[in-house]
Design a protein around this motif. Sequence first.
Motif, PDB file in Angstrom:
ATOM      1  N   LEU A 206      38.861  42.907  44.369  1.00  0.00           N
ATOM      2  CA  LEU A 206      37.230  43.274  44.380  1.00  0.00           C
ATOM      3  C   LEU A 206      37.296  44.696  43.702  1.00  0.00           C
ATOM      4  O   LEU A 206      36.039  44.429  42.850  1.00  0.00           O
ATOM      5  N   ALA A 207      37.898  45.563  43.756  1.00  0.00           N
ATOM      6  CA  ALA A 207      37.690  46.515  42.933  1.00  0.00           C
ATOM      7  C   ALA A 207      37.733  46.356  41.172  1.00  0.00           C
ATOM      8  O   ALA A 207      37.610  46.868  40.475  1.00  0.00           O
ATOM      9  N   ASN A 208      38.783  45.346  41.228  1.00  0.00           N
ATOM     10  CA  ASN A 208      38.634  45.198  39.411  1.00  0.00           C
ATOM     11  C   ASN A 208      37.441  44.921  39.450  1.00  0.00           C
ATOM     12  O   ASN A 208      37.332  45.238  37.758  1.00  0.00           O
ATOM     13  N   PHE A 209      36.708  44.020  39.844  1.00  0.00           N
ATOM     14  CA  PHE A 209      35.557  44.029  39.482  1.00  0.00           C
ATOM     15  C   PHE A 209      34.727  44.964  39.723  1.00  0.00           C
ATOM     16  O   PHE A 209      33.060  45.498  38.702  1.00  0.00           O
ATOM     17  N   GLU A 210      34.731  45.759  40.085  1.00  0.00           N
ATOM     18  CA  GLU A 210      33.882  47.310  40.025  1.00  0.00           C
ATOM     19  C   GLU A 210      34.362  48.372  39.093  1.00  0.00           C
ATOM     20  O   GLU A 210      33.952  49.333  38.309  1.00  0.00           O
ATOM     21  N   SER A 211      35.481  48.426  38.216  1.00  0.00           N
ATOM     22  CA  SER A 211      36.193  48.915  37.122  1.00  0.00           C
ATOM     23  C   SER A 211      35.168  48.652  36.092  1.00  0.00           C
ATOM     24  O   SER A 211      34.301  48.030  35.446  1.00  0.00           O
ATOM     25  N   TRP A 212      35.289  50.060  35.028  1.00  0.00           N
ATOM     26  CA  TRP A 212      34.965  50.148  34.007  1.00  0.00           C
ATOM     27  C   TRP A 212      34.570  48.767  32.931  1.00  0.00           C
ATOM     28  O   TRP A 212      33.809  48.197  32.585  1.00  0.00           O
ATOM     29  N   GLY A 213      35.803  48.165  32.947  1.00  0.00           N
ATOM     30  CA  GLY A 213      36.469  47.086  32.323  1.00  0.00           C
ATOM     31  C   GLY A 213      36.868  46.039  33.006  1.00  0.00           C
ATOM     32  O   GLY A 213      37.555  46.690  33.520  1.00  0.00           O
ATOM     33  N   ILE A 214      36.677  44.411  32.184  1.00  0.00           N
ATOM     34  CA  ILE A 214      37.994  43.796  32.348  1.00  0.00           C
ATOM     35  C   ILE A 214      38.819  43.138  30.896  1.00  0.00           C
ATOM     36  O   ILE A 214      37.904  43.340  30.061  1.00  0.00           O
ATOM     37  N   VAL A 215      39.744  43.002  31.370  1.00  0.00           N
ATOM     38  CA  VAL A 215      41.052  42.656  29.468  1.00  0.00           C
ATOM     39  C   VAL A 215      41.505  41.659  29.940  1.00  0.00           C
ATOM     40  O   VAL A 215      42.579  41.332  31.145  1.00  0.00           O
ATOM     41  N   PHE A 216      41.419  40.251  29.339  1.00  0.00           N
ATOM     42  CA  PHE A 216      41.806  38.676  29.274  1.00  0.00           C
ATOM     43  C   PHE A 216      42.784  39.084  28.551  1.00  0.00           C
ATOM     44  O   PHE A 216      43.058  39.377  27.116  1.00  0.00           O
ATOM     45  N   ASN A 217      44.168  38.539  28.567  1.00  0.00           N
ATOM     46  CA  ASN A 217      45.360  37.499  27.493  1.00  0.00           C
ATOM     47  C   ASN A 217      44.277  36.145  27.887  1.00  0.00           C
ATOM     48  O   ASN A 217      45.312  35.394  28.070  1.00  0.00           O
ATOM     49  N   SER A 218      43.356  36.199  27.076  1.00  0.00           N
ATOM     50  CA  SER A 218      42.700  34.669  26.622  1.00  0.00           C
ATOM     51  C   SER A 218      41.951  34.881  25.613  1.00  0.00           C
ATOM     52  O   SER A 218      42.495  35.698  24.760  1.00  0.00           O
ATOM     53  N   PHE A 219      41.732  33.414  24.875  1.00  0.00           N
ATOM     54  CA  PHE A 219      40.493  34.058  23.595  1.00  0.00           C
ATOM     55  C   PHE A 219      39.305  33.421  23.950  1.00  0.00           C
ATOM     56  O   PHE A 219      39.304  32.549  25.575  1.00  0.00           O
ATOM     57  N   ALA A 220      38.448  33.508  23.620  1.00  0.00           N
ATOM     58  CA  ALA A 220      37.347  33.217  24.073  1.00  0.00           C
ATOM     59  C   ALA A 220      36.593  31.739  23.959  1.00  0.00           C
ATOM     60  O   ALA A 220      36.103  31.260  24.939  1.00  0.00           O
ATOM     61  N   SER A 221      37.262  30.807  23.536  1.00  0.00           N
ATOM     62  CA  SER A 221      36.824  29.486  22.414  1.00  0.00           C
ATOM     63  C   SER A 221      37.235  28.333  24.296  1.00  0.00           C
ATOM     64  O   SER A 221      37.470  27.939  24.317  1.00  0.00           O
ATOM     65  N   LEU A 222      38.562  29.578  24.189  1.00  0.00           N
ATOM     66  CA  LEU A 222      39.507  28.734  25.221  1.00  0.00           C
ATOM     67  C   LEU A 222      38.939  28.175  26.565  1.00  0.00           C
ATOM     68  O   LEU A 222      38.581  27.534  27.309  1.00  0.00           O
ATOM     69  N   GLU A 223      38.353  29.623  26.995  1.00  0.00           N
ATOM     70  CA  GLU A 223      37.436  29.791  28.009  1.00  0.00           C
ATOM     71  C   GLU A 223      36.123  30.311  28.144  1.00  0.00           C
ATOM     72  O   GLU A 223      35.726  30.831  29.254  1.00  0.00           O
ATOM     73  N   SER A 224      34.950  29.945  27.529  1.00  0.00           N
ATOM     74  CA  SER A 224      34.042  30.661  27.055  1.00  0.00           C
ATOM     75  C   SER A 224      32.857  30.620  28.600  1.00  0.00           C
ATOM     76  O   SER A 224      32.446  31.277  28.598  1.00  0.00           O
ATOM     77  N   VAL A 225      32.931  29.352  29.475  1.00  0.00           N
ATOM     78  CA  VAL A 225      31.970  29.664  30.260  1.00  0.00           C
ATOM     79  C   VAL A 225      32.519  30.307  31.152  1.00  0.00           C
ATOM     80  O   VAL A 225      31.471  30.765  32.172  1.00  0.00           O
ATOM     81  N   TYR A 226      33.485  30.209  31.614  1.00  0.00           N
ATOM     82  CA  TYR A 226      34.103  31.313  32.208  1.00  0.00           C
ATOM     83  C   TYR A 226      33.841  32.932  32.226  1.00  0.00           C
ATOM     84  O   TYR A 226      34.207  34.183  33.143  1.00  0.00           O
ATOM     85  N   PHE A 227      34.127  33.162  30.756  1.00  0.00           N
ATOM     86  CA  PHE A 227      33.947  34.729  30.048  1.00  0.00           C
ATOM     87  C   PHE A 227      32.218  34.656  30.781  1.00  0.00           C
ATOM     88  O   PHE A 227      32.272  35.898  31.364  1.00  0.00           O
ATOM     89  N   ASP A 228      31.635  34.008  29.992  1.00  0.00           N
ATOM     90  CA  ASP A 228      30.015  34.050  30.631  1.00  0.00           C
ATOM     91  C   ASP A 228      30.456  34.206  31.880  1.00  0.00           C
ATOM     92  O   ASP A 228      29.132  35.019  32.340  1.00  0.00           O
TER      93      ASP A 228
END
Length: 467
Positions: A206-228
């Motif tokens: 849960l602390a991951n979601f309180e952090s300043w930011g999150i960086v994913f090894n993924s790309f926008a068009s692959l998982e756009s609905v989940y990034f949103d």
Amino acid sequence: MSTTKSKTNLHIVAYPFPSAGHIIPLLDLTHLLLTRGLNVTVLVTPSNVHLLEPYLSTHPSSLKHLVLPALVPDITPTPPHKRLLAIMRALRDLHYPFLLQWFQSHPSPPVAIISDFFLGWTHHLACELKVPRLCFSPSGAFGMSVAFSMCRDPPKNNDPGEDINFQISLPMVPNSPTYPWWQIPPYYRNDLEADPDWEFHRNSMLANFESWGIVFNSFASLESVYFDHLKREVGHNRVWAVGPVLPLEGDVIGSATRGGASSVPCHKLMMWLDARLDNSVVYVCFGSRAVLTSKQLNVLATALECSGVHFILCARVPDDQGSILDGFRDRMGDRGLVIKGWAPQVTILRHRAVGSFLTHCGWNSVLEGLISGVVMLTWPMGAEQFTNALLLVDQLSVAIRTGEGTENIPDSNELARLLVVSLDKIKPQNVRAKELSDAALSAVKGGSSDKDLDELIKQLADIKKLE
């Protein structure tokens, strides 16, 4: 990705979870940050220092490393998920005071921490040090969305010992994924709520979601609905998709020896593949951690033998099952190669002869398969791999479902049929594989992932200016 180097004077720390599947993608991201002029200190445990070698030789002045104290070797609780939880907690207990002292005594301390999602406790370290912490996810946004949902509302089953197919639904996650109880990782289940290691893991995630930011090894068009979705969940837009971070073809960091040595030398692998027709080989690999049961191994070997396809098989088996693999290799002769231990997977998948990939659906393997443009056959074994298989088969239509862990082991004749089908170049999955490969390459060659990485660096630089 862009390799324009302009010195930023930004010094950050990169702290991977000490497992090869977590270390390598964060090192690949570190490589990209270094090419953009940052200075990075990587925190690494003694047994994993060798993984840094290609990166240190490529960036001799801007990449430093700090060797952390090693864990004592007596963390051996069973079952395996308890070991993971114990390691996560032990890393916190050992490394938190060490890193606090190192930061506070450093003449030019890093301005930010980027650390693996299994190291959520570093958010609290960053708060004490008054620096931003970035959570690095070596898994995708769909997997992270599921993890967040399960941490926030742990799945419940009133009869977990008997009803292993009890359906768990996650209606707050886009597309409302459902899972049978046996696919829920034990460290998310409500029946462990009294366990202090379970509670530590939940709070850490849960602390991951309180952090300043999150960086994913993924790309926008692959998982756009989940990034949103994740941006809504965390309440800000500091969620960046910068992948696939794996080296592009020709990059020295992507050499065949990175990550470890193979039991079959790479030049022999390439010679064998060079002698095969285009798209005629099935590559079979279940990652560096999954150990096949004797039943899984027998079904797999029988299917490969009956299918008649050319193949490369990389699999871990119990010590007492090694003779099955040896006998199988002898029967197959030159039709297939059997690799014990580490395989140069990126190099294999990029070869023109490889047409399909039977995978456990670990996220690194998913991205390596996608960027290579091969059709995937899914056989997830645990953790978020079931979620990744859902993404590949049901949402992206780029893969063919074959098995699921030890509960849904395929019939060997059916698996043999699917191995043959996977090499048919006119399947719909082939079209999708090519489309997604193009999308992945576009993202890292001036597209969305490049732009997200540049924006991430810009925001870190803005924080530095305010000091």
